[in-house]
Each structure stands twice: as C-alpha cells, then as structure tokens.
Design an enzyme around this catalytic site. Structure first.
Site, PDB file in Angstrom:
ATOM      1  CB  SER A  90      68.605  37.830  61.986  1.00  0.00           C
ATOM      2  OG  SER A  90      68.022  36.587  62.043  1.00  0.00           O
ATOM      3  CG  HIS A 193      64.409  37.028  58.709  1.00  0.00           C
ATOM      4  ND1 HIS A 193      63.977  37.418  60.009  1.00  0.00           N
ATOM      5  CD2 HIS A 193      65.836  36.686  58.865  1.00  0.00           C
ATOM      6  CE1 HIS A 193      64.814  37.568  60.872  1.00  0.00           C
ATOM      7  NE2 HIS A 193      66.132  36.963  60.138  1.00  0.00           N
TER       8      HIS A 193
END
Length: 314
Positions: A90, A193
């Site tokens: 991430s 996400h």
C-alpha cells in the site's frame, strides 16, 4: 537474493521513531522532510499519541519517512547492488519507489502527504472501515465478502484477507463470518483500496503530473499483480491507481518465490510483512527492522543474501 519490503498503514506506534533520532543526520533529514510534507514528522514520530498518528493524513507520511530513514541507515556503506528487489505494501509502495530511485525522497514525501490528505477526505464521505479475515479457504472467503457487498481490499496471503466496505456491510460480516474464519475489526479511518477511494485517485494524479520519474535501479514489485515493473512511469501510474484497487500482496510474495528470494528485510516499522512471509515463504529468512538495535543483524543478512547476480558468461 534479498528483498527489502516496506509496511503499510497500521504498522506505526507511538514513539517508534525516537531511537532513530540518535543516529547522525537523522534529525536534520526528518526536519527537512517535514518542511516538504508540511507536517512535523519528529513530533509525530516521537511524542504524538496513538490517536494522532492513526490519522491517515499523518500516518502515511510518517511511515514513508520511517521507511526511508531505516533503509538509508541499513544501506550506508553497503554495495549499491546488494539489494536486488524492493516492494511496499500500500503506502509502502512510495517507500519502495524512492528506494529504487524511481522518485526522489522529497517527491515521495510530497506525494504521500497529498495521498494521505486525499484518502482522509474520501473516507469522510461515508462511514466505512476494514476488517481482517483470518483463516478459511481464500476463494470461499472472497466469494462470501462479495456476497455481502464488501471488497477484498488486501489479499495478503498466508490466510489473511482484509475486507473493506461500509459500516453496515462490516457489521453483517461480523454476524455472518465465512466458514472456518475469524473476523477482526481494524482501527482505520476508511475503506482503503476500494471504490470509496476513487476521489483520491484524481488528487494523486494531479500530485504526480509534473514529478521527475526515473527508471528503477533494482527490481520493483507492484501491488497490482505482483509483477516486476521495469518502467518508472508505469510504476508511478500503478501506485496512483492502487489507492482505489485491491493490494495483491499474495502475488508479490509469489513473485519473491519465483525470483529465488532467500531473505526478506522489512524496514521500519517492521513486523507485519515479515510475519506474513514466515507463513507463506517457508525456508526464507526474515528480519523486521524495528529500531537501530536491529541494524547489525540486518546488515549481516544483507551481506549473506544480498550479493549481486553474476552476469551470464558469453
């Protein structure tokens, strides 16, 4: 072969940067990066409480700064070709991009500040969150999440999938767990996400538009599909879009295996990704670089596993 990996949001803890400030030059570097990010990284890394550093707009720059400080301390005096693979989970992809030379440190800090602010703003629109689903058959878990309208936002491998969606969808998951799985709510500010982060993608596109991008010096592995990306501009495009798309850390680890990685060092604040690697990559040595006290052991691992590949004979 050794891979350096950088953790994502949630790995931070109060005061975790304090011991790093004892190293020469670190305080000055963090102060300079604070000016770039518009955020007092020294304060947030040493004095701020858990609630302050849980804020997405704070946590993300703090994690990238910590990753770069620890990486630079680890590789000081080490042969430049010792590390052959880098990856980040991430927001850790920005740490990886700077480590690989795709972005400058300063640009990575400026971009991550914009990223954190944009994601925090997107998260404020709807009451959303995330929960870790541990155990169970992966395909069954994913199907169950999709049935409830949730997104498998992080498919991390080693029996761990992170679900993301609205508060109502997460409550339904807690009441109706996938067979053989446990559900643990995560203390995060939104459904990262997922489609809920779509507004942040546009903001991030603006943030990277005029940034200088270089070809990676080492292999850099993408969260999108676990593939090695050889073009710097393509890697930046991928990390921008990744804000609103699932992280496939399982595929990243599969690539580590295929490349023949024999050791994993997770930069500060390490622990999460090495834990996954221990379960998913048996036989691969792991080390979490949590404080300067871990540097000697990490350098030994780099010396043992980080030798450059030989050129084929002609």
């Amino acid at each position: 072969m050794l891979v350096l990996v950088a953790p994502g949001q949630g790995a931070q803890s109060p005061g975790f940067l304090t011991p790093w400030l004892e190293l020469p030059g670190v305080a000055d570097r963090l102060k300079a990066w604070s000016d770039v990010a518009g955020l007092d990284l020294v304060h947030f890394g040493t004095e701020a409480g858990a609630d302050e550093i849980r804020d997405t707009a704070v946590a993300q720059p703090l994690l990238v700064a910590a990753g770069l400080v620890s990486t630079q301390a680890l590789l000081d005096g080490v042969a430049p070709d010792a590390v052959q693979v880098v990856a980040g989970h991430s927001v850790g992809e920005l740490t990886a991009a700077a480590t690989a030379g795709v972005l400058s440190d300063e640009d990575a800090l400026a971009i991550v500040r914009r990223r954190g602010l944009a994601m925090a703003e997107a998260a404020a629109v709807t009451d959303t969150g995330m929960a870790a689903v541990l155990g169970g058959d992966a395909d069954t878990v994913v199907a169950h999440l999709e049935k409830l309208g949730l997104t498998p936002a992080n498919i991390n491998g080693a029996g761990q999938i992170v679900a993301a969606g609205t508060a109502e969808q997460l409550a339904a998951l807690s009441a109706d767990k996938p067979e053989g799985a446990r559900v643990i709510p995560l203390k995060v500010a939104g459904a990262f996400h997922t489609r809920h982060m779509a507004p942040a993608v546009s903001a991030l596109e603006d943030a990277v538009r005029d940034v200088a991008v270089s070809a990676p010096r080492v292999r850099v592995v993408s969260n999108r599909d676990g593939q090695v990306v050889e073009d710097g501009a393509e890697f930046v495009r991928r990390l921008v879009g990744q804000v609103a798309n699932p992280v496939r850390w399982d595929l990243c680890m599969a690539t580590f295996r295929d490349l023949g990685v024999t050791a994993v060092v997770e930069v500060c604040p390490g622990g999460t990704l090495t834990g996954l690697a221990k379960r998913a990559l048996p036989g691969v040595k792991t080390l979490a670089l949590k404080s300067p006290a871990d540097l000697d052991a990490a350098r030994e691992l780099v010396a043992e596993h980080g030798t450059a590949e030989e050129e084929p004979s002609r």
